[in-house]
Scaffold this motif. Structure first.
Motif, PDB file in Angstrom:
ATOM      1  N   THR A 276      -1.627  50.306 -15.864  1.00  0.00           N
ATOM      2  CA  THR A 276      -1.042  51.261 -16.812  1.00  0.00           C
ATOM      3  C   THR A 276      -1.119  52.677 -16.258  1.00  0.00           C
ATOM      4  O   THR A 276      -2.095  53.056 -15.608  1.00  0.00           O
ATOM      5  N   ILE A 277      -0.054  53.454 -16.535  1.00  0.00           N
ATOM      6  CA  ILE A 277      -0.050  54.876 -16.209  1.00  0.00           C
ATOM      7  C   ILE A 277      -0.063  55.644 -17.523  1.00  0.00           C
ATOM      8  O   ILE A 277       0.762  55.389 -18.412  1.00  0.00           O
ATOM      9  N   THR A 278      -0.991  56.543 -17.647  1.00  0.00           N
ATOM     10  CA  THR A 278      -1.057  57.399 -18.832  1.00  0.00           C
ATOM     11  C   THR A 278      -1.160  58.846 -18.382  1.00  0.00           C
ATOM     12  O   THR A 278      -1.545  59.140 -17.248  1.00  0.00           O
TER      13      THR A 278
ATOM     14  N   TYR B  67       9.549  50.739 -16.441  1.00  0.00           N
ATOM     15  CA  TYR B  67       8.662  51.778 -15.935  1.00  0.00           C
ATOM     16  C   TYR B  67       9.061  53.151 -16.467  1.00  0.00           C
ATOM     17  O   TYR B  67       9.149  54.122 -15.727  1.00  0.00           O
ATOM     18  N   SER B  68       9.310  53.250 -17.752  1.00  0.00           N
ATOM     19  CA  SER B  68       9.680  54.534 -18.347  1.00  0.00           C
ATOM     20  C   SER B  68       9.018  54.701 -19.704  1.00  0.00           C
ATOM     21  O   SER B  68       8.631  53.730 -20.347  1.00  0.00           O
ATOM     22  N   ALA B  69       8.891  55.957 -20.127  1.00  0.00           N
ATOM     23  CA  ALA B  69       8.296  56.265 -21.422  1.00  0.00           C
ATOM     24  C   ALA B  69       8.748  57.661 -21.840  1.00  0.00           C
ATOM     25  O   ALA B  69       9.305  58.419 -21.039  1.00  0.00           O
TER      26      ALA B  69
ATOM     27  N   THR C 297       2.558  56.676 -22.135  1.00  0.00           N
ATOM     28  CA  THR C 297       1.936  55.489 -21.546  1.00  0.00           C
ATOM     29  C   THR C 297       3.030  54.578 -21.006  1.00  0.00           C
ATOM     30  O   THR C 297       3.995  54.274 -21.709  1.00  0.00           O
ATOM     31  N   ILE C 298       2.868  54.149 -19.768  1.00  0.00           N
ATOM     32  CA  ILE C 298       3.771  53.167 -19.169  1.00  0.00           C
ATOM     33  C   ILE C 298       2.935  51.959 -18.786  1.00  0.00           C
ATOM     34  O   ILE C 298       1.956  52.070 -18.039  1.00  0.00           O
TER      35      ILE C 298
ATOM     36  N   GLY D  33      -5.778  51.461 -13.329  1.00  0.00           N
ATOM     37  CA  GLY D  33      -5.126  52.405 -14.238  1.00  0.00           C
ATOM     38  C   GLY D  33      -5.077  53.794 -13.632  1.00  0.00           C
ATOM     39  O   GLY D  33      -5.960  54.179 -12.854  1.00  0.00           O
ATOM     40  N   THR D  34      -4.064  54.533 -13.944  1.00  0.00           N
ATOM     41  CA  THR D  34      -3.859  55.854 -13.350  1.00  0.00           C
ATOM     42  C   THR D  34      -3.541  56.874 -14.435  1.00  0.00           C
ATOM     43  O   THR D  34      -2.750  56.602 -15.349  1.00  0.00           O
TER      44      THR D  34
END
Length: 968
Positions: free
Chosen positions: A715-717, A747-749, A758-759, A790-791
């Motif tokens: 997850t990317i936050t 892969y978008s938010a 969050t993606i 996670g990033t």
């Protein structure tokens, strides 16, 4: 309406549609000067002359270039529900769901490593529609919407795959472009769904029920005028809702969906100015405004004596007898016109697209022998036994000597290639959209096109050193124009005809293949952007050279640098910068770039192969990659999956989209057993899993050399805040470029009120383009390393005080107002897909070599201390590259009355297609008004080359975007 621009041909096109004047070098690579890159010093090009006319480029009111408005995409992503997110996640790490920002419905739903459904014995159409009905959370189509779908086509390729298209129709009128496409394997497995159908169509159509204010005739005239042409005098007849004209033009009513709602329009096919300008338009039926424009040109009794390769070639260079009737290419009894089962050929020496007296060729063959013998000329030093010349440019009318031979050879080559493409593994059949007399669309082959348009009995500058093919939708005949090559005093080009060069004619013919296979639901080609157009040129080279190599006409051993496009007309060199078979790091004199780099190209070379981004040069990386696939799998399997991938492709694909389609084609053909090898081939060329590209209009992709990783996703936050104030930026679009065909994809938010996003479901690794865009803010796009655990990635974009979405406004401007296509307001709409187009001289667009400065005045929402400005000076509205802003001036004011200069400068071709940040040198404090002044277009040697030099910049000067940064 505005007029200008240039389309695709074999040798001559840029992403914005500019003409190329070829300067070929004997024994080496060709060099070309284009109006999109008019400065020879900028690209190392050797320019012999710059005289040929630019043509007006493509335009689409929905996404005027491929660069979609981020704000619309953010709205589409922001509407995703928990159910739609669950669906997206159910497809796994290699699932693709991309949403059209205008419709909010998917333009692509698929998986790269599997099918959407299990095998089924049901009809392919039932399987596809059942899936749509089962997932309303994604497709958003009601029963009423499904009732608007009308089956247009269901054909089966040689792998057994059904390719199905539905158009949408209300009140007997079809929707242009939008609809539904499905691909289903022979086992009943659903591969993909595409098309972005319109939800709520019936209600939207009822709101636009007013009768057209513009007639069909008026729409036809408007379309011709838009491209600086004139509609031919022709008799009109009605066939249902369609108006047909005796010269082949057509006009029919359509619905056209824009970001601002549904419009009623006229879809036109017009052959303007004697057939030299063949375009498809959609004209607004109420306002007469332009909604869509596409240049359809892609630049670029029997016994006949024919040449299989080119005159003088070691293999296939000697005339031999071929019976045109025995091969069923020509009807028995044909006498005065070469009119066959798939080709109609004549010498269109006056370029009016009509076989006039003296331009037709009688069917070859006599009771005693074959006709027509090739007569060689000694025009220059390149006219040798191995490269025979067919005319002498210094001798008026010398092309007449070989006219019969020229037309006949072109007829033979086109007929032969038609039959070759129809065979497996390519299988370009009538069902797939091939060109056939029985289907009403044989190729109209205009040999020696324009050979008598000059003042001295030869061709003018617009009809030499080129060839092209325009491809309308299935059922309408395409036109192939084959020009003479060479000029008086030119010792760098073989003086011949392109109808005698198999690689050139086959290249042009293949434009028909790609433009008939990569289509929307209504059958219109979607090869519009620079990425898609580059692949169009690459496919044309690849299929042409594959034919010659597979028939033993050209050599291809394990040594690199042997497979050359344009070998004949260059006297042993190439019209490309490298050979087609140059592997990465290959060592060969023919595998050296114009910058001196050694070895085949990778994706990161896309913008620099030809000096600047341009479809022919940029396409070389794709052509070489296809040849890699041919070497790895053999030609039969490679041709199969490459061709089938076109049919599986999303609209206006990037090279990464088409990579995905090839992976899917292998999934269909082999069950995916070759997927790892295919991924490795593309990764080796920089088109790996983490490669980044915004969309088809992105001319500066980021390369990557990794195959898809395996293992768990992460997850990317993060938070997006204002760089100067630290306040959260809500509603910002955040996405990874290259992992769907549009912004509103995987892969978008979108950031919430607190600026957080969050993606989920992201495979770890370093992605080339991680993009952040908020309303009223600059666009950020940089690499991002995503870690397995996670990033967190926080961003702080600068406020763009000029942006209309942030409160900026246009309060004054000089010059004409070309709204709605390219009015002043588009200079501050934060989209490089639109821009402000104006004139160079007077408001009528009269060509001139004296610039009348044009300015736009922007009011900022607050007084600002300016630190930087960012400018994209690119051409817009379909104008050619030379219409980009050259010299410019920035002025500022605190009250909108008193102005002072903040900066002066000049842009070149190297500045196009990107934001160029500049620093003002004075008058930057307390500014509330900014004036941008266009002082010149990018026409080389402006004073000399205008008004009669053929540059669109002599008429129009444009810019795309202005951004203003600073503190309140």
């Amino acid at each position: 309406m505005k007029v200008s621009g240039k389309g695709r041909g074999l040798l001559a096109v840029t992403a914005v549609g500019a003409t190329t004047v070829l300067a070929v070098t004997a024994g080496g690579g060709a060099t070309a000067a284009t109006s999109a890159n008019p400065d020879p010093k900028a690209s190392g090009e050797n320019v012999k002359s710059v005289e040929s006319k630019e043509r007006k480029g493509n335009y689409d009111a929905r996404t005027p270039s491929a660069r979609t408005d981020y704000a619309r995409a953010a709205k589409a992503v922001g509407k995703e529900t928990a159910a739609s997110e669950k669906f997206r996640n159910s497809l796994g790490s290699q699932g693709v769901v991309s949403v059209d920002p205008n419709t909010g419905t998917p333009e692509q739903v698929t998986k790269l490593n599997g099918f959407l459904t299990a095998a089924s014995s049901k009809k392919a159409t039932e399987i596809a529609l059942a899936y749509v009905k089962a997932h309303p959370e994604v497709f958003k189509l009601s029963e009423s919407d499904l009732g608007t779908l009308k089956l247009r086509k269901d054909y089966v390729d040689d792998l057994g795959t059904h390719h199905i298209s539905w158009v949408q129709e209300v009140d007997g009128i079809e929707v242009f472009s939008n609809g539904l496409k499905a691909n289903v394997t022979k086992k009943g497995e659903l591969i993909s769904l595409l098309g972005a159908p319109i939800a709520g169509l019936v209600a939207k159509a009822e709101a636009r029920a007013a009768a057209p204010a513009l007639s069909a005739d008026a729409a036809r005239s408007a379309a011709a005028t838009d491209v600086d042409g004139k509609a031919a005098e022709a008799k009109a007849t009605k066939s249902g809702a369609v108006t047909k004209y005796s010269n082949g033009d057509t006009v029919k009513p359509v619905w056209f969906n824009t970001a601002d709602g549904l419009r009623k329009g006229w879809l036109t096919y017009v052959q303007a100015s004697g057939g030299s300008k063949i375009y498809s338009h959609v004209i607004d039926a109420q306002t007469g405004g332009l909604l869509y424009r596409r240049d359809l040109r892609s630049e670029g009794s029997g016994d006949a004596l024919v040449i299989d390769n080119y005159p003088g070639a070691a293999k296939g260079g000697t005339q031999r007898t071929e019976n045109l009737i025995y091969n069923k290419w020509l009807k028995k009894g044909a006498k005065t016109l070469l009119e066959g089962n798939s080709v109609q050929a004549f010498a269109d020496v006056n370029d009016d697209n009509v076989p006039n007296a003296g331009e037709t060729v009688k069917a070859p063959g006599t009771p005693t022998g074959s006709e027509y013998k090739f007569v060689p000329f000694q025009a220059n030093a390149l006219c040798t036994a191995s490269t025979l010349c067919s005319w002498d440019p210094a001798t008026p009318d010398s092309w007449k000597t070989n006219m019969n031979q020229d037309v006949t050879n072109g007829f033979y080559l086109a007929s032969n290639f038609h039959d070759w493409l129809a065979k497996p593994p390519i299988s370009f059949t009538p069902a797939a959209g091939s060109f056939d007399t029985a289907g009403g669309d044989p190729v109209q082959l205009n040999a020696l096109d324009g050979a008598a348009t000059g003042e001295d009995g030869g061709p003018d500058a617009n009809h030499v050193n080129n060839a092209n093919m325009n491809t309308p939708p299935d059922g309408t005949p395409p036109v192939m124009q084959m020009y003479l090559f060479g000029a008086a005093g030119d010792d760098t080009t073989v003086a011949t005809s392109s109808s005698n060069a198999a690689d050139i004619l086959y290249h042009e013919y293949t434009h028909g293949l790609s433009n008939r296979l990569v289509v929307d639901a209504t059958g219109n080609s979607t090869l519009n952007s620079i990425q898609a157009g580059s692949m169009g040129e690459a496919w044309s080279d690849f299929y042409a050279l594959d034919y010659l190599v597979s028939h033993g006409l050209e050599k291809d051993t394990t040594a690199p640098g042997e497979v050359l496009e344009g070998k004949y007309v260059t006297g042993g060199g190439s019209i490309r910068t490298q050979a087609n078979d140059c592997r990465v790091k290959a060592v060969s004199p023919n595998c050296v770039g114009i910058d001196g780099s050694v070895g085949g190209y990778t994706y990161g070379d896309f913008p620099t192969i030809g000096g600047t981004p341009e479809v022919h040069a940029s396409g070389e990386v794709w052509a070489q990659t296809l040849w890699d696939l041919r070497e790895r799998f053999g030609r039969t399997y490679a041709l199969s999956i490459i061709t089938r991938a076109m049919e599986l492709s999303t609209a206006d694909p990037t090279m990464l989209d088409m990579r995905n389609a090839i992976v899917q084609a292998d999934l269909v053909a082999s069950g995916g057993k070759n997927a790892k090898i295919i991924w490795q081939v593309f990764a080796n060329r920089g088109m790996g899993w983490f490669a980044g590209v915004l969309d088809g209009g992105d001319s500066h992709p980021i390369e990557d050399f990794h195959i898809p990783p395996t293992g768990a996703t992460t997850t990317i936050t993060g938070t997006v805040t204002d760089k100067d104030t630290g306040a959260p930026v809500p509603g910002a679009l955040v996405f990874i470029g290259g992992h769907a065909s549009g912004y509103a994809g995987d892969y978008s938010a979108v950031t919430g009120a607190n600026g957080k996003y969050t993606i989920t479901g992201v495979l770890p690794g370093t992605y080339g383009k991680f993009v952040v865009s908020g309303a009223g803010y600059e666009v950020l796009g940089n690499a991002l390393a995503v870690k397995a655990g996670g990033t967190t990635a926080n961003f702080a974009p600068r406020r763009n005080w000029a942006a209309a979405s942030g409160g900026g406004s246009v309060v004054d401007f000089t010059g004409p107002d070309f709204s709605p296509q390219c009015g002043p307001g588009y200079a501050i709409d934060s989209s490089q897909g639109t821009g402000w187009g104006s004139t160079t001289g007077d408001n009528r667009g009269t060509p001139t070599n004296v610039m009348i400065p044009k300015n736009i005045d922007i009011k900022l929402p607050a007084a600002v201390n300016i630190s930087k400005l960012s400018i994209d000076p690119s051409n817009t509205c379909g104008d050619p590259g030379s219409a980009s802003t050259g010299k410019y001036r920035i002025e500022t004011s605190v009250d909108g009355t008193t102005w002072a200069t903040a900066l002066e400068g000049e842009f070149t071709a190297a500045n196009r297609g990107k934001y160029n940040e500049v620093t003002p040198t004075a008058n930057t404090t307390g500014v509330q008004y900014v004036r941008f002044v266009m002082l010149s277009p990018q026409v080389p040697d402006f004073a000399t080359n205008c008004p009669n030099g053929g540059f669109g910049g002599c008429q129009f000067t444009d810019m795309t975007e202005l951004q203003v940064y600073g503190t309140k």
